[in-house]
Write a protein that holds these residues in place. Structure first.
Motif, mmCIF file in Angstrom:
data_model
loop_
_atom_site.group_PDB
_atom_site.id
_atom_site.type_symbol
_atom_site.label_atom_id
_atom_site.label_comp_id
_atom_site.label_asym_id
_atom_site.label_seq_id
_atom_site.Cartn_x
_atom_site.Cartn_y
_atom_site.Cartn_z
ATOM 1 N N SER A 243 0.851 -1.199 0.000
ATOM 2 C CA SER A 243 0.000 0.000 0.000
ATOM 3 C C SER A 243 0.887 1.250 0.000
ATOM 4 N N PHE A 244 0.428 2.290 -0.643
ATOM 5 C CA PHE A 244 1.129 3.586 -0.626
ATOM 6 C C PHE A 244 0.171 4.668 -1.124
ATOM 7 N N ARG A 245 0.635 5.913 -1.071
ATOM 8 C CA ARG A 245 -0.191 7.040 -1.520
ATOM 9 C C ARG A 245 0.616 7.910 -2.477
ATOM 10 N N LEU A 246 -0.062 8.427 -3.487
ATOM 11 C CA LEU A 246 0.574 9.411 -4.392
ATOM 12 C C LEU A 246 -0.235 10.697 -4.345
ATOM 13 N N LEU A 247 0.450 11.825 -4.320
ATOM 14 C CA LEU A 247 -0.233 13.122 -4.439
ATOM 15 C C LEU A 247 0.076 13.645 -5.835
ATOM 16 N N GLU A 254 -4.915 6.570 -3.165
ATOM 17 C CA GLU A 254 -4.512 5.456 -2.289
ATOM 18 C C GLU A 254 -4.354 4.198 -3.144
ATOM 19 N N PHE A 255 -3.180 3.605 -3.087
ATOM 20 C CA PHE A 255 -2.907 2.384 -3.856
ATOM 21 C C PHE A 255 -2.874 1.182 -2.911
ATOM 22 N N ASN A 256 -3.563 0.111 -3.293
ATOM 23 C CA ASN A 256 -3.496 -1.161 -2.562
ATOM 24 C C ASN A 256 -3.309 -2.250 -3.592
ATOM 25 N N GLY A 262 6.157 -11.985 -9.197
ATOM 26 C CA GLY A 262 6.862 -10.930 -9.937
ATOM 27 C C GLY A 262 5.960 -9.908 -10.592
ATOM 28 N N ALA A 263 4.704 -9.814 -10.150
ATOM 29 C CA ALA A 263 3.802 -8.804 -10.719
ATOM 30 C C ALA A 263 3.019 -8.133 -9.591
ATOM 31 N N ILE A 264 2.560 -6.918 -9.857
ATOM 32 C CA ILE A 264 1.763 -6.183 -8.865
ATOM 33 C C ILE A 264 0.386 -5.936 -9.472
ATOM 34 N N GLU A 265 -0.663 -6.233 -8.684
ATOM 35 C CA GLU A 265 -2.022 -5.997 -9.184
ATOM 36 C C GLU A 265 -2.887 -5.505 -8.057
ATOM 37 N N GLY A 266 -3.679 -4.453 -8.318
ATOM 38 C CA GLY A 266 -4.537 -3.981 -7.236
ATOM 39 C C GLY A 266 -5.473 -2.881 -7.668
ATOM 40 N N MET A 267 -5.893 -2.087 -6.671
ATOM 41 C CA MET A 267 -6.864 -1.015 -6.907
ATOM 42 C C MET A 267 -6.254 0.313 -6.470
ATOM 43 N N VAL A 268 -6.678 1.380 -7.178
ATOM 44 C CA VAL A 268 -6.273 2.725 -6.767
ATOM 45 C C VAL A 268 -7.551 3.552 -6.596
ATOM 46 N N GLU A 269 -7.600 4.274 -5.483
ATOM 47 C CA GLU A 269 -8.789 5.037 -5.145
ATOM 48 C C GLU A 269 -8.406 6.491 -4.946
ATOM 49 N N GLY A 270 -9.136 7.401 -5.598
ATOM 50 C CA GLY A 270 -8.864 8.827 -5.422
ATOM 51 C C GLY A 270 -9.645 9.635 -6.430
ATOM 52 N N ALA A 271 -9.767 10.932 -6.168
ATOM 53 C CA ALA A 271 -10.500 11.845 -7.056
ATOM 54 C C ALA A 271 -11.891 11.298 -7.368
ATOM 55 N N GLY A 272 -12.505 10.663 -6.365
ATOM 56 C CA GLY A 272 -13.886 10.179 -6.513
ATOM 57 C C GLY A 272 -14.040 8.906 -7.305
ATOM 58 N N THR A 273 -12.952 8.232 -7.684
ATOM 59 C CA THR A 273 -13.104 6.976 -8.440
ATOM 60 C C THR A 273 -12.225 5.876 -7.859
ATOM 61 N N SER A 276 -8.697 -0.332 -11.277
ATOM 62 C CA SER A 276 -7.588 -1.270 -11.095
ATOM 63 C C SER A 276 -6.290 -0.682 -11.658
ATOM 64 N N TRP A 277 -5.175 -1.191 -11.161
ATOM 65 C CA TRP A 277 -3.859 -0.834 -11.705
ATOM 66 C C TRP A 277 -2.959 -2.068 -11.618
ATOM 67 N N SER A 278 -1.914 -2.093 -12.392
ATOM 68 C CA SER A 278 -0.993 -3.226 -12.347
ATOM 69 C C SER A 278 0.408 -2.746 -12.731
ATOM 70 N N ALA A 279 1.391 -3.559 -12.376
ATOM 71 C CA ALA A 279 2.768 -3.216 -12.733
ATOM 72 C C ALA A 279 3.580 -4.490 -12.957
ATOM 73 N N ALA A 280 4.544 -4.372 -13.842
ATOM 74 C CA ALA A 280 5.461 -5.490 -14.117
ATOM 75 C C ALA A 280 6.882 -4.921 -14.043
ATOM 76 N N PRO A 281 7.878 -5.781 -13.795
ATOM 77 C CA PRO A 281 9.245 -5.252 -13.735
ATOM 78 C C PRO A 281 9.591 -4.519 -15.041
ATOM 79 N N ALA A 282 10.194 -3.320 -14.889
ATOM 80 C CA ALA A 282 10.524 -2.516 -16.068
ATOM 81 C C ALA A 282 11.703 -3.151 -16.784
#
Ligand SMILES: C[S@@+](CC[C@H](N)C(=O)[O-])C[C@H]1O[C@@H](n2cnc3c(N)ncnc32)[C@H](O)[C@@H]1O
Length: 283
Positions: A243-247, A254-256, A262-273, A276-282
């Motif tokens: 979990s972390f937060r971005l401004l 809010e990211f969870n 080796g992959a990241i998958e989850g939800m991001v909440e902010g600005a009223g919405t 989902s979001w995901s990430a893979a090694p660059a």
């Protein structure tokens, strides 16, 4: 005479080298045999919510009480490693007597050389410096999500998930004080490095590059959004959960997510919405 002196010197040096080698192979004494009071054993296993699906390993298992209780009361399986043969024998006899020998066993072995990768719960009641000598081994060998319980002594630099403190008369004979502490740690997934993330269009239409640093369970770093580096705030890992937060653009997000294979998958909440979001090694 000179040759005799030299061969004597060589023999002394060889004996000293053999002694040093034997000493190297001696197991490190991780602490004397002092059993945890039975109430602490129960509290440790309850704090980690041990259940039938768990595999419990006790490092320096003494008379076996932690692993025996985990099996008898909480239905778990597991093993204990102990350097003293007589204690190992006693523990295996107790396992037979108490009807749990099919689920637990005790081995005479140096705890520093034990493969601990099977544990879902790892327990220890060892000297404070030993606990810290084990930190790298715990982080390298245990799977993310494994719970670690340490009776009385913390792992330096690793924030516990929970800890409980109590006063026990039984401890006066052991440590001279009634204070008793139990620390619960959860092994974090590994996220340090560069990730290429796909975020909701409101945040970025382009892949976002995250550069993450990790200090055991704490995560810091930045995300390159457009031409700006945005700071990763309050980054945390609890096992596989990140979990972390971005401004960004004056808004808080809010990211969870779950870090798995080796992959990241989850939800991001902010600005009223919420999206989902995901990430893979660059690359
Ligand atoms: C404080 S007692 C804890 C016993 C048990 N875990 C409990 O909480 O009741 C520590 C135990 O670690 C054992 N020990 C010390 N060094 C060890 C080593 N290198 N490998 C395996 N066991 C060791 C000691 O013999 C002792 O029984």
């Amino acid at each position: 005479m000179k040759a005799l002196k030299l061969s004597f010197l060589a023999a002394v040096l060889a004996a000293a080298a053999a002694l040093a080698h034997a000493k190297d192979k001696d197991p490190v004494d991780a602490g004397p045999y002092v059993p945890s009071p039975q109430s602490v054993v129960s509290d440790m296993l309850k704090l980690a919510e041990v259940g039938p699906g768990d595999f419990v390993i006790d490092l320096g298992s003494g008379d076996g009480r932690i692993v025996l209780t985990a099996a008898k009361v909480f239905g778990a399986r597991g093993f204990g490693v102990e350097i003293k043969d007589d204690l190992v024998r006693l523990s295996n006899e107790a396992a037979k007597k108490e009807g749990v020998a099919d689920r637990v066993k005790f081995i005479t072995q140096d705890l520093f050389k034990t493969d601990i990768s099977r544990a879902t719960v790892l327990t220890m009641y060892l000297l404070p410096n030993t606990v810290n000598m084990l930190k790298d081994k715990l982080l390298a060998e245990l799977r993310p999500g494994t719970r670690i319980l340490s009776h009385d002594y913390p792992l330096a630099g690793w924030l516990p998930e929970k800890y409980v403190q109590m006063d026990l008369e039984d401890k006066v004979a052991i440590s001279g004080v009634t204070t008793t502490l139990i620390y619960l740690y959860v092994v974090p997934a590994k996220v340090a490095g560069s990730w290429s993330a796909s975020l909701p269009p409101g945040l970025s239409r382009e892949p976002v590059r995250f550069s993450l640093r990790q200090q055991i369970t704490r995560v810091s770093g930045s995300a390159r959004i457009g031409s700006k580096d945005v700071i990763v705030e309050d980054g945390r890992l609890r096992g596989e959960r990140l979990s972390f937060r971005l401004l960004a653009g004056g808004r808080s997000y809010e990211f969870n997510a779950t870090v798995k294979a080796g992959a990241i998958e989850g939800m991001v909440e902010g600005a009223g919405t919420k999206a989902s979001w995901s990430a893979a090694p660059a690359k």
